[in-house]
Structure formats: structure tokens, C-alpha cells
Scaffold this motif. Structure first.
Motif, mmCIF file in Angstrom:
data_model
loop_
_atom_site.group_PDB
_atom_site.id
_atom_site.type_symbol
_atom_site.label_atom_id
_atom_site.label_comp_id
_atom_site.label_asym_id
_atom_site.label_seq_id
_atom_site.Cartn_x
_atom_site.Cartn_y
_atom_site.Cartn_z
ATOM 1 N N GLN A 220 0.802 -1.214 0.000
ATOM 2 C CA GLN A 220 0.000 0.000 0.000
ATOM 3 C C GLN A 220 0.839 1.271 0.000
ATOM 4 O O GLN A 220 0.439 2.303 -0.557
ATOM 5 C CB GLN A 220 -0.957 0.008 1.191
ATOM 6 N N GLU A 221 2.017 1.199 0.588
ATOM 7 C CA GLU A 221 2.883 2.377 0.627
ATOM 8 C C GLU A 221 3.392 2.726 -0.765
ATOM 9 O O GLU A 221 3.473 3.899 -1.137
ATOM 10 C CB GLU A 221 4.047 2.129 1.580
ATOM 11 N N GLN A 222 3.715 1.705 -1.574
ATOM 12 C CA GLN A 222 4.140 1.929 -2.948
ATOM 13 C C GLN A 222 2.997 2.522 -3.771
ATOM 14 O O GLN A 222 3.203 3.425 -4.582
ATOM 15 C CB GLN A 222 4.611 0.620 -3.577
ATOM 16 N N VAL A 223 1.789 2.014 -3.543
ATOM 17 C CA VAL A 223 0.610 2.519 -4.246
ATOM 18 C C VAL A 223 0.371 3.988 -3.912
ATOM 19 O O VAL A 223 0.122 4.817 -4.794
ATOM 20 C CB VAL A 223 -0.638 1.685 -3.890
ATOM 21 N N ALA A 224 0.472 4.312 -2.624
ATOM 22 C CA ALA A 224 0.280 5.697 -2.187
ATOM 23 C C ALA A 224 1.301 6.622 -2.837
ATOM 24 O O ALA A 224 0.978 7.746 -3.233
ATOM 25 C CB ALA A 224 0.370 5.788 -0.667
ATOM 26 N N GLN A 225 2.535 6.152 -2.964
ATOM 27 C CA GLN A 225 3.580 6.971 -3.562
ATOM 28 C C GLN A 225 3.297 7.233 -5.040
ATOM 29 O O GLN A 225 3.500 8.339 -5.541
ATOM 30 C CB GLN A 225 4.946 6.284 -3.414
ATOM 31 N N ILE A 226 2.797 6.225 -5.756
ATOM 32 C CA ILE A 226 2.460 6.398 -7.175
ATOM 33 C C ILE A 226 1.338 7.414 -7.328
ATOM 34 O O ILE A 226 1.400 8.314 -8.179
ATOM 35 C CB ILE A 226 2.053 5.044 -7.795
ATOM 36 N N VAL A 227 0.300 7.288 -6.510
ATOM 37 C CA VAL A 227 -0.828 8.225 -6.577
ATOM 38 C C VAL A 227 -0.368 9.641 -6.268
ATOM 39 O O VAL A 227 -0.779 10.611 -6.922
ATOM 40 C CB VAL A 227 -1.956 7.793 -5.616
ATOM 41 N N ALA A 228 0.521 9.776 -5.283
ATOM 42 C CA ALA A 228 1.045 11.101 -4.932
ATOM 43 C C ALA A 228 1.904 11.665 -6.061
ATOM 44 O O ALA A 228 1.819 12.856 -6.383
ATOM 45 C CB ALA A 228 1.866 11.011 -3.642
ATOM 46 N N ASP A 229 2.722 10.819 -6.682
ATOM 47 C CA ASP A 229 3.606 11.279 -7.764
ATOM 48 C C ASP A 229 2.812 11.770 -8.973
ATOM 49 O O ASP A 229 3.160 12.769 -9.596
ATOM 50 C CB ASP A 229 4.546 10.148 -8.199
ATOM 51 N N ASP A 258 -1.622 8.539 6.150
ATOM 52 C CA ASP A 258 -1.733 8.805 7.590
ATOM 53 C C ASP A 258 -1.285 7.590 8.394
ATOM 54 O O ASP A 258 -0.535 7.712 9.380
ATOM 55 C CB ASP A 258 -3.174 9.170 7.941
ATOM 56 N N GLU A 259 -1.716 6.402 7.968
ATOM 57 C CA GLU A 259 -1.360 5.168 8.672
ATOM 58 C C GLU A 259 0.145 4.927 8.631
ATOM 59 O O GLU A 259 0.761 4.575 9.643
ATOM 60 C CB GLU A 259 -2.090 3.994 8.018
ATOM 61 N N GLU A 260 0.750 5.129 7.446
ATOM 62 C CA GLU A 260 2.196 4.903 7.310
ATOM 63 C C GLU A 260 2.982 5.941 8.123
ATOM 64 O O GLU A 260 4.019 5.627 8.717
ATOM 65 C CB GLU A 260 2.610 4.964 5.835
ATOM 66 N N ALA A 261 2.481 7.179 8.135
ATOM 67 C CA ALA A 261 3.161 8.221 8.914
ATOM 68 C C ALA A 261 3.112 7.887 10.406
ATOM 69 O O ALA A 261 4.094 8.062 11.131
ATOM 70 C CB ALA A 261 2.517 9.579 8.661
ATOM 71 N N VAL A 262 1.951 7.392 10.851
ATOM 72 C CA VAL A 262 1.809 6.993 12.257
ATOM 73 C C VAL A 262 2.760 5.843 12.581
ATOM 74 O O VAL A 262 3.416 5.835 13.637
ATOM 75 C CB VAL A 262 0.344 6.595 12.565
ATOM 76 N N GLU A 263 2.858 4.867 11.662
ATOM 77 C CA GLU A 263 3.759 3.727 11.880
ATOM 78 C C GLU A 263 5.210 4.191 11.988
ATOM 79 O O GLU A 263 5.947 3.772 12.873
ATOM 80 C CB GLU A 263 3.624 2.719 10.735
ATOM 81 N N ASP A 264 5.614 5.056 11.050
ATOM 82 C CA ASP A 264 7.001 5.533 11.058
ATOM 83 C C ASP A 264 7.294 6.348 12.308
ATOM 84 O O ASP A 264 8.340 6.178 12.945
ATOM 85 C CB ASP A 264 7.285 6.379 9.805
ATOM 86 N N TYR A 265 6.350 7.223 12.676
ATOM 87 C CA TYR A 265 6.574 8.052 13.859
ATOM 88 C C TYR A 265 6.559 7.210 15.121
ATOM 89 O O TYR A 265 7.335 7.446 16.049
ATOM 90 C CB TYR A 265 5.517 9.155 13.941
ATOM 91 N N SER A 266 5.686 6.181 15.119
ATOM 92 C CA SER A 266 5.650 5.270 16.270
ATOM 93 C C SER A 266 6.982 4.558 16.414
ATOM 94 O O SER A 266 7.487 4.363 17.524
ATOM 95 C CB SER A 266 4.524 4.242 16.100
ATOM 96 N N GLY A 267 7.560 4.144 15.268
ATOM 97 C CA GLY A 267 8.854 3.470 15.313
ATOM 98 C C GLY A 267 9.947 4.381 15.814
ATOM 99 O O GLY A 267 10.770 3.992 16.646
ATOM 100 N N LEU A 268 9.953 5.609 15.321
ATOM 101 C CA LEU A 268 10.999 6.551 15.736
ATOM 102 C C LEU A 268 10.886 6.914 17.215
ATOM 103 O O LEU A 268 11.882 7.199 17.874
ATOM 104 C CB LEU A 268 10.917 7.822 14.884
ATOM 105 N N ALA A 269 9.652 6.886 17.733
ATOM 106 C CA ALA A 269 9.448 7.239 19.145
ATOM 107 C C ALA A 269 9.391 6.019 20.061
ATOM 108 O O ALA A 269 9.361 6.152 21.277
ATOM 109 C CB ALA A 269 8.149 8.035 19.291
ATOM 110 N N ALA A 270 9.337 4.811 19.462
ATOM 111 C CA ALA A 270 9.224 3.553 20.224
ATOM 112 C C ALA A 270 7.951 3.505 21.057
ATOM 113 O O ALA A 270 7.937 2.983 22.164
ATOM 114 C CB ALA A 270 10.443 3.335 21.100
ATOM 115 N N VAL A 271 6.868 4.052 20.518
ATOM 116 C CA VAL A 271 5.575 4.004 21.190
ATOM 117 C C VAL A 271 4.497 4.168 20.126
ATOM 118 O O VAL A 271 4.703 4.857 19.128
ATOM 119 C CB VAL A 271 5.455 5.122 22.258
#
Length: 454
Positions: A220-229, A258-271
Motif C-alpha cells: 500500500q505504501e508503494q501505491v500511495a507513492q504512485i498516486v502522490a507522484d 496517515d497510517e504509514e506516517a503513524v507507523e514511522d513516527y511510532s517506530g521513531l518514538a518507540a511508542v
């Protein structure tokens, strides 16, 4: 935001009062006058005794709109649906857009899924079953089967009649997909092109045959990037033979981003930052294991510092700069980590070696700049050229190592098939503490005779 919440509370109170006083028609009119998003928010927040009345008064189409606009990760949407009898719940699922209905079904147990599908028409149930089988976070799990598709031998006026006929059923009417006699996707027409060309023109003359599509198994992240591009409003999903399976609309892409951003931010913050309304107990339970792991890694750092106890006794001034070096290196490592995770997420224009050399060069430049700065500051502050030189060299090397760790660790994690965001900021920072202390004391040991005598 506060104003919107206050307005929502007022609307809920108004509708509750209407239901309590038996003003059913006024309730229906007021509810249907709301925006689709507001309908969903208000319905979910109505007291349960009033929802029991509301779903009886509202039409299936309105209830479908409500559930189409409820996020499965924010509301217990299954519980809301089960407040209705199964037959009515199945009718709501049938009236919803397929992708949203499947998202809701995937939150249920297998027994619940079987119950609702058995109450739906065979064709609708089969379509839902096919989508349920796609892996989560893939294009297939996002796509909707409600789209506009026409044969390539039609004229513009024929297509416009079909658009008008199918518009209420389709999730998006921005694009009309063109199929050949075998049902293969051969092109796409925008609604603008249909409106701006003569009615008697064959659609084949205005069909854009350069198709940008995705496969059902694509991430889904690849799909989102194509749509954004490409700035698409929707994108077709096809199989290997170019049969059109469905479309993914931009509203789903926004949710993915939004979901991917939350996942990435969750990873960077470890929560997990998506669950902001968790109870203190649940919030603590989820944080403790990661913090314990970091504590053990921090104990390794403390052990290393302890092993250099004799060195510190010879030159006590060394202890003053431990936190300075570890903190700066940790910050540098976190910056490198953020860039590395982003490169993995969206792809890089350069080869892996180019990115690696670029990170090495960046680490050297940052290390030289900070090392030179701390050399000048420490030398002037402590009137000790050797101490300033030792701290500066250690700072430069610690930042370079932290930079490389921030770049390489998520890359290695990604290569072995895990989410690179698990290489969180706190982990990189704690690891940088360990390496920085090792570097600092080993560099200091080279100058210990001059430092202890000064």
C-alpha cells in the motif's frame, strides 16, 4: 479543533433531545442535513439508547454512509453494527462501498463474517470474500469494485448515459476505464474529456492508452507513492493479464499516508502514537517492554564507563564531557535514522553504494564541524589544548559511527524482512551512547599522560 468538538457536542445533544421527545421526522431531517463525516461522528457518539432508536429511523443508504465514514481503528465499529439485527447489518454492509465493507468484515471473527455473508446476495458476498482474501496493507485490500468501465467501441454520448446511470453506484466518477472486447483494460478517460468533446466522437479517439496501474499484491505504501507522484484521484488495480479488478480512490490513499506516517513516527518514538486515548494502564504496559530492553542496553553503557574507572581517576575532567559526546552523537544518529527510513519508504534515486558514501561524507562533514566547534570551546573554556583536541576527535568519530549506525541498521532490518521503523530513535540513541563512550575513552587513553599531568 475545540470549536468543532463543541459544535459536535451541541449537535449530539440536539439530536438526543429530538429522539427523547419523539420528534422522529425532525431527527431524520437534522441528521441527514449533516456532512457525511459529521453523520458518522454523531452516530458513534450518540448514547446507546438513542442509537437503538436511530438505526430504526434512518434508511439503509444513510446508515451505509455512516459506516462508510467510520474508521475501524478509531471506533469499535463491529459493536456498532451488532447493535442492529444481523439482517439489517447485512443490508448496511451490502449498501456500503465494497472496500469499506471488507475493512469492517476483517475486524470480525470468522463466525461473524460467515453470518453476515450468508445474509447478503450471492454476488455481493462472493465479491466481499475475494477482497477479504487479499493480504492486509496491499492494493487488493484497499481496492473497491464500484467503478465506471465501458467498452472501447462506444461514443461519447453513450458513455455519458452510462456514467449518469452508474454514478450513484460508483465510489468515484473522476475516471472512466475503457475495456476491450476481452474485458482487458486498454485505457482511461477523464470526466473532463467526456464533457469537452462532441457527443458523436468515438471514445477510442480520446482514450489515454498509457495506463498507470498497480497489482493486487503491491504494498500500500508503494501505491500511495504512485498516486502522490501522478496526482491521481484513483488508480486501477489489475491482474497479470490486465483484467481490471478494482480501483483505489484518493480517500483511501490519504488514510494509507496517515497510517504509514503513524507507523514511522511510532517506530521513531518507540511508542504507538495512534492510540492517544489509551488508558494509563494499557499505555504503560505497551511502553514497558521496550523501555526495559533499552534499560539493559543502557546498563551495557554504564558497564563500559565503569571499566574506565581508573582512567577517570587519573583525569577526572573527562567525566564532564561524557553526556556532551553521547547526546550529540545520539542526535546525529536519530537524524540519519529518519533519512534512512524515509529512503526505504519512498525509494532513492541513487544506488545503495551512492547513498552509503553520501552518508559517510555527511557524517564526516558533520563530525568535523561539531568536533572543531567543541575543540575551540573546550580549549578556551578549560585552557587545555590537549583536552580540547581529545574531546574534538572523539566527538567527530562518535558522530561518524552514529551516522553510519542510523543508516545501516534500518537497512539491514529491511533486508531481512522487518519494518525498518522498529530501529527506533531511542534504540539508535542508546546504541550511540555505548559506541560514543567506547570511542571517547579510547581516544582519551591515547592522551592520558598529558591529561593527567595538566
Amino acid at each position: 479543533m475545540a470549536e468543532q468538538i463543541e459544535q459536535l457536542d451541541q449537535t449530539i445533544q440536539l439530536l438526543s433531545d429530538l429522539l427523547q421527545s419523539g420528534q422522529d421526522h425532525e431527527f431524520i431531517d437534522s441528521f441527514e442535513a449533516l456532512h457525511d463525516f459529521e453523520m458518522a461522528q454523531v452516530y458513534a457518539e450518540l448514547p446507546v439508547q438513542f442509537r437503538a432508536v436511530a438505526w430504526r429511523l434512518l434508511s439503509i443508504a444513510i446508515l451505509a454512509t455512516v459506516f462508510d465514514n467510520l474508521a475501524v481503528d478509531e471506533v469499535d465499529i463491529v459493536a456498532l453494527l451488532q447493535e442492529m439485527p444481523p439482517q439489517r447489518g447485512a443490508q448496511v454492509l451490502q449498501a456500503m462501498y465494497t472496500d469499506n465493507a471488507v475493512d469492517l468484515l476483517q475486524e470480525m471473527s470468522p463466525r461473524q463474517i460467515a453470518t453476515y455473508l450468508s445474509l447478503m446476495p450471492k454476488s455481493e458476498a462472493e465479491s466481499a470474500r475475494q477482497l477479504i482474501n487479499y493480504d492486509d496493507q496491499t492494493a487488493g485490500s484497499l481496492m473497491s469494485t464500484e467503478y465506471l468501465a465501458v467498452k472501447e467501441d462506444l461514443r461519447v454520448d453513450d458513455v455519458m448515459r452510462l456514467v449518469k446511470k452508474q454514478a450513484l453506484e460508483a465510489e468515484s466518477i473522476s475516471y472512466v476505464y475503457v475495456l476491450d472486447r476481452q474485458g482487458l483494460l486498454v485505457g482511461v478517460i477523464s470526466l473532463r474529456d467526456l464533457l469537452t468533446h462532441p457527443d458523436n466522437l468515438p471514445v477510442s479517439e480520446i482514450t489515454n492508452d498509457r495506463i498507470i496501474s498497480v497489482s493486487a499484491g503491491d504494498d500500500q505504501e508503494q501505491v500511495a507513492q504512485i498516486v502522490a507522484d501522478y496526482n491521481f484521484l484513483s488508480i486501477p488495480v489489475t491482474d497479470d493479464d490486465q483484467h481490471l479488478l478494482g480501483v483505489i480512490t484518493v480517500d483511501d490513499i490519504v488514510d494509507v499516508i496517515d497510517e504509514e506516517a503513524v507507523e514511522d513516527y511510532s517506530g521513531l518514538a518507540a511508542v504507538n502514537v495512534s492510540q492517544i486515548n489509551d488508558s494509563p494502564w494499557h499505555s504503560a504496559i505497551k511502553r514497558i517492554p521496550w523501555l526495559i530492553a533499552l534499560l539493559l542496553l543502557g546498563m551495557a553503557t554504564a558497564t563500559v564507563i565503569g571499566s574506565f574507572d581508573e582512567l577517570v581517576k587519573q583525569a577526572a575532567i573527562l567525566a564532564a564531557f561524557i553526556s556532551l559526546i553521547t547526546g550529540t552523537a545520539g542526535n546525529a544518529g536519530t537524524q540519519s535514522l529518519a533519512l534512512a527510513v524515509r529512503r526505504i519508504a519512498v525509494g532513492s534515486e541513487h544506488s545503495g553504494w551512492q547513498d552509503f558514501l553520501s552518508e559517510v561524507l555527511a557524517g564526516l562533514l558533520v563530525g568535523l564541524a561539531t568536533g572543531a566547534s567543541v575543540f575551540v570551546i573546550v580549549t578556551i573554556w578549560k585552557h587545555n589544548l590537549i583536552l580540547g583536541f581529545a574531546v574534538g576527535i572523539a566527538m567527530m568519530m562518535a558522530i561518524l559511527v552514529a551516522n553510519l549506525a542510523g543508516y545501516l541498521i534500518p537497512l539491514i532490518i529491511h533486508k531481512i524482512g522487518f519494518d525498518p521503523a522498529v530501529a527506533s530513535g531511542p534504540f539508535i540513541t542508546t546504541l550511540s551512547d555505548l559506541t560514543s563512550v567506547l570511542i571517547y575513552f579510547n581516544v582519551a587513553q591515547l592522551f592520558i599522560s598529558q591529561l593527567s599531568g595538566s
